[in-house]
Write a protein that holds these residues in place. Structure first.
Motif, short mmCIF file in Angstrom:
data_model
loop_
_atom_site.label_atom_id
_atom_site.label_comp_id
_atom_site.label_asym_id
_atom_site.label_seq_id
_atom_site.Cartn_x
_atom_site.Cartn_y
_atom_site.Cartn_z
N MET A 25 0.81 -1.22 0.00
CA MET A 25 0.00 0.00 0.00
C MET A 25 0.85 1.27 0.00
O MET A 25 0.41 2.31 -0.49
CB MET A 25 -0.93 0.00 1.23
N THR A 26 2.05 1.19 0.55
CA THR A 26 2.91 2.37 0.68
C THR A 26 4.04 2.42 -0.35
O THR A 26 4.72 3.43 -0.46
CB THR A 26 3.53 2.42 2.09
N GLY A 27 4.25 1.32 -1.06
CA GLY A 27 5.31 1.30 -2.06
C GLY A 27 6.67 0.89 -1.51
O GLY A 27 7.67 1.01 -2.21
N TYR A 28 6.72 0.43 -0.27
CA TYR A 28 7.96 -0.04 0.32
C TYR A 28 8.05 -1.55 0.20
O TYR A 28 7.05 -2.22 -0.07
CB TYR A 28 8.04 0.36 1.81
N THR A 29 9.23 -2.09 0.39
CA THR A 29 9.38 -3.54 0.36
C THR A 29 8.86 -4.11 1.68
O THR A 29 8.88 -3.44 2.72
CB THR A 29 10.85 -3.97 0.20
N PRO A 30 8.40 -5.36 1.65
CA PRO A 30 7.97 -5.99 2.91
C PRO A 30 9.07 -6.00 3.96
O PRO A 30 8.80 -5.74 5.14
CB PRO A 30 7.58 -7.41 2.48
N GLN A 31 10.31 -6.26 3.55
CA GLN A 31 11.41 -6.29 4.51
C GLN A 31 11.61 -4.93 5.18
O GLN A 31 11.82 -4.84 6.39
CB GLN A 31 12.72 -6.72 3.82
N TYR A 32 11.51 -3.87 4.39
CA TYR A 32 11.67 -2.52 4.95
C TYR A 32 10.57 -2.23 5.96
O TYR A 32 10.82 -1.70 7.05
CB TYR A 32 11.66 -1.48 3.82
N MET A 33 9.33 -2.60 5.63
CA MET A 33 8.21 -2.35 6.53
C MET A 33 8.36 -3.17 7.82
O MET A 33 8.12 -2.66 8.92
CB MET A 33 6.89 -2.67 5.83
N HIS A 34 8.78 -4.43 7.69
CA HIS A 34 9.01 -5.25 8.88
C HIS A 34 10.11 -4.63 9.75
O HIS A 34 9.99 -4.61 10.98
CB HIS A 34 9.39 -6.68 8.49
N ASN A 35 11.16 -4.12 9.12
CA ASN A 35 12.24 -3.49 9.87
C ASN A 35 11.76 -2.24 10.61
O ASN A 35 12.15 -2.00 11.76
CB ASN A 35 13.40 -3.12 8.95
N LEU A 36 10.90 -1.45 9.99
CA LEU A 36 10.33 -0.29 10.67
C LEU A 36 9.51 -0.72 11.88
O LEU A 36 9.68 -0.20 12.98
CB LEU A 36 9.44 0.51 9.72
N LEU A 37 8.63 -1.67 11.66
CA LEU A 37 7.72 -2.11 12.72
C LEU A 37 8.45 -2.82 13.86
O LEU A 37 8.02 -2.77 15.01
CB LEU A 37 6.63 -3.01 12.15
N ASP A 38 9.57 -3.48 13.54
CA ASP A 38 10.35 -4.18 14.56
C ASP A 38 11.35 -3.28 15.27
O ASP A 38 12.03 -3.70 16.20
CB ASP A 38 11.10 -5.37 13.93
N GLY A 39 11.47 -2.03 14.82
CA GLY A 39 12.39 -1.10 15.45
C GLY A 39 13.82 -1.20 14.93
O GLY A 39 14.74 -0.63 15.52
N ASN A 40 14.02 -1.91 13.83
CA ASN A 40 15.36 -2.05 13.25
C ASN A 40 15.70 -0.91 12.29
O ASN A 40 16.85 -0.79 11.85
CB ASN A 40 15.49 -3.39 12.52
#
Length: 67
Positions: A25-40
């Motif tokens: 939905m935002t145009g980011y990669t799944p890995q990038y979004m997971h990293n944001l949400l996980d605090g990485n």
């Protein structure tokens, strides 16, 4: 920015969406979004805005409660 990640995760759960759905939905990669949400990774103004737009959220700043 842990509070932002927690709030976004709650919204994802409420809307029955995954972090990968949000990435699409935002145009980011799944890995990038997971990293944001996980605090990485750190949230920045652009990622917060795109995420809020995608999830129909509004960011409101309020003073901290003290003592």
């Amino acid at each position: 920015m842990k509070c932002i990640s927690e709030s976004i995760r709650k919204t994802l759960n409420k809307k029955k969406l995954s972090p990968s759905d949000l990435a699409r939905m935002t145009g980011y990669t799944p890995q990038y979004m997971h990293n944001l949400l996980d605090g990485n990774r750190r949230w920045n103004e652009t990622t917060i805005q795109k995420t809020c737009d995608a999830l129909d959220l509004e960011l409101i700043l309020v003073p901290r409660k003290t003592g």
